[in-house]
Design an enzyme around this catalytic site. Structure first.
Site, PDB file in Angstrom:
ATOM      1  N   CYS A 123       1.056  -1.141  -0.110  1.00  0.00           N
ATOM      2  CA  CYS A 123      -0.102   0.031   0.039  1.00  0.00           C
ATOM      3  C   CYS A 123       0.969   1.221  -0.155  1.00  0.00           C
ATOM      4  O   CYS A 123       2.087   1.130  -0.068  1.00  0.00           O
ATOM      5  CB  CYS A 123      -0.978   0.116   1.070  1.00  0.00           C
ATOM      6  SG  CYS A 123      -2.443   0.874   1.002  1.00  0.00           S
ATOM      7  N   CYS A 199      -4.008  -0.765  -2.586  1.00  0.00           N
ATOM      8  CA  CYS A 199      -4.581   0.680  -2.757  1.00  0.00           C
ATOM      9  C   CYS A 199      -4.109   1.041  -4.191  1.00  0.00           C
ATOM     10  O   CYS A 199      -3.155   0.751  -4.697  1.00  0.00           O
ATOM     11  CB  CYS A 199      -4.226   1.776  -1.708  1.00  0.00           C
ATOM     12  SG  CYS A 199      -2.293   2.164  -1.941  1.00  0.00           S
ATOM     13  N   CYS A 207       7.324   0.513  -9.765  1.00  0.00           N
ATOM     14  CA  CYS A 207       8.376  -0.015  -8.790  1.00  0.00           C
ATOM     15  C   CYS A 207       9.497  -0.798  -9.351  1.00  0.00           C
ATOM     16  O   CYS A 207       9.477  -0.984 -10.748  1.00  0.00           O
ATOM     17  CB  CYS A 207       7.554  -1.061  -7.608  1.00  0.00           C
ATOM     18  SG  CYS A 207       6.176  -0.387  -6.898  1.00  0.00           S
TER      19      CYS A 207
END
Length: 287
Positions: A123, A199, A207
């Site tokens: 998240c 989320c 990432c």
């Protein structure tokens, strides 16, 4: 077809159009509201509209209307056609030359029962939804899974209502803490088999590449910390988030074959991510 492929490559040659396309790829198979796209990429509505029109004009994305909102989704067939055009000739019969489309090494069709599988829930703040998911998975099936959670921008402490909700449902909260995602991308960190974003804000972020090519999924749930009202109403928001998260994790754990990397499992994970949730609305990504 070749002309269309070249037009698609030209369209993706613009950095912000490419960023938009990559974001939608990360969210596939979900359709994402235009407002969320603009917020995630920091674009004005008018600028976003131009980029979306360009991508739609070469069939890279499709739009659908949900009430008064337009949602956008990648056309996977078009994306595959680009890959085939670029790599199929050189890789025909020699997939080792093109590792980006080489098949994932198979360990057979049997579930991976020889070791515990590592699962991480991500998240933004790692304070509510991902913390609850870590505890639920940890306590639901300790024999098969090691459960972790982390945040892209962790708050540093779990939300008090998240901890209270977990404790009320019988979970041990003693060792739960808010952690930075970097902790799990260092040398020597556990290698993940599954990565779930819970989320929308975290799912929209780029990432680092995870080692081992883990299976991923997006199980977005409305932010309970964004709930307004009195203390009872806020507690109910956390109770709803807990219930929704638990339902998804239970559905995952109940799958007959949990072998990372298989197309069937990926389809099941995507279906779980599309399970209806209560209170779906704007996800501020605070927690």
């Amino acid at each position: 077809m070749e002309k269309l492929i070249l037009e698609r490559l030209t369209t993706l040659g613009h950095p912000q159009r490419m960023a938009l396309f990559r974001l939608l790829m990360r969210r596939y198979p979900q359709a994402v509201p235009a407002g969320e796209l603009a917020q995630a990429l920091g674009l004005k509505a008018s600028t976003l509209s131009v980029y979306l029109s360009a991508l739609a004009g070469v069939d890279l994305i499709a739009k659908s209307r949900h009430g008064t909102s337009l949602h956008y989704k990648v056309q996977q067939k078009a994306a595959r056609e680009i890959i085939d055009y670029l790599f199929l000739d050189c890789c025909r019969g020699r997939p080792q030359l093109c590792p980006t489309i080489a098949p994932i090494p198979s360990k057979g069709n049997q579930p991976m029962s020889d070791r515990k599988l590592n699962v991480i829930f991500i998240c933004t703040g790692n304070s509510a939804r991902s913390i609850m998911a870590e505890a639920i998975m940890r306590d639901l099936d300790k024999a098969r899974f090691n459960s972790f959670s982390a945040g892209t921008r962790p708050t540093g402490t779990p939300h008090p209502l998240a901890l209270a909700t977990l404790e009320r449902n019988g979970h041990d909260i003693a060792n739960l803490r808010s952690k930075n995602l970097d902790e799990f991308q260092k040398v020597g960190a556990p290698q993940m088999d599954f990565i779930f974003t819970v989320c929308d804000s975290a799912a929209n972020e780029e990432c680092a590449i995870w080692p081992g090519r883990p299976t991923s999924g997006h199980w977005g749930i409305p932010d309970p910390a964004a709930a307004t009202g009195n203390d009872a109403e806020k507690s109910r928001a956390f109770a709803r988030a807990y219930k929704q998260m638990r339902a998804r994790i239970e559905a995952f754990a109940a799958l007959p074959d949990i072998t990372p990397g298989t197309p069937e499992l990926q389809n099941n994970i995507d279906e779980i991510g599309n399970m209806p949730v209560q209170g779906q609305g704007i996800d501020h990504g605070t927690f």
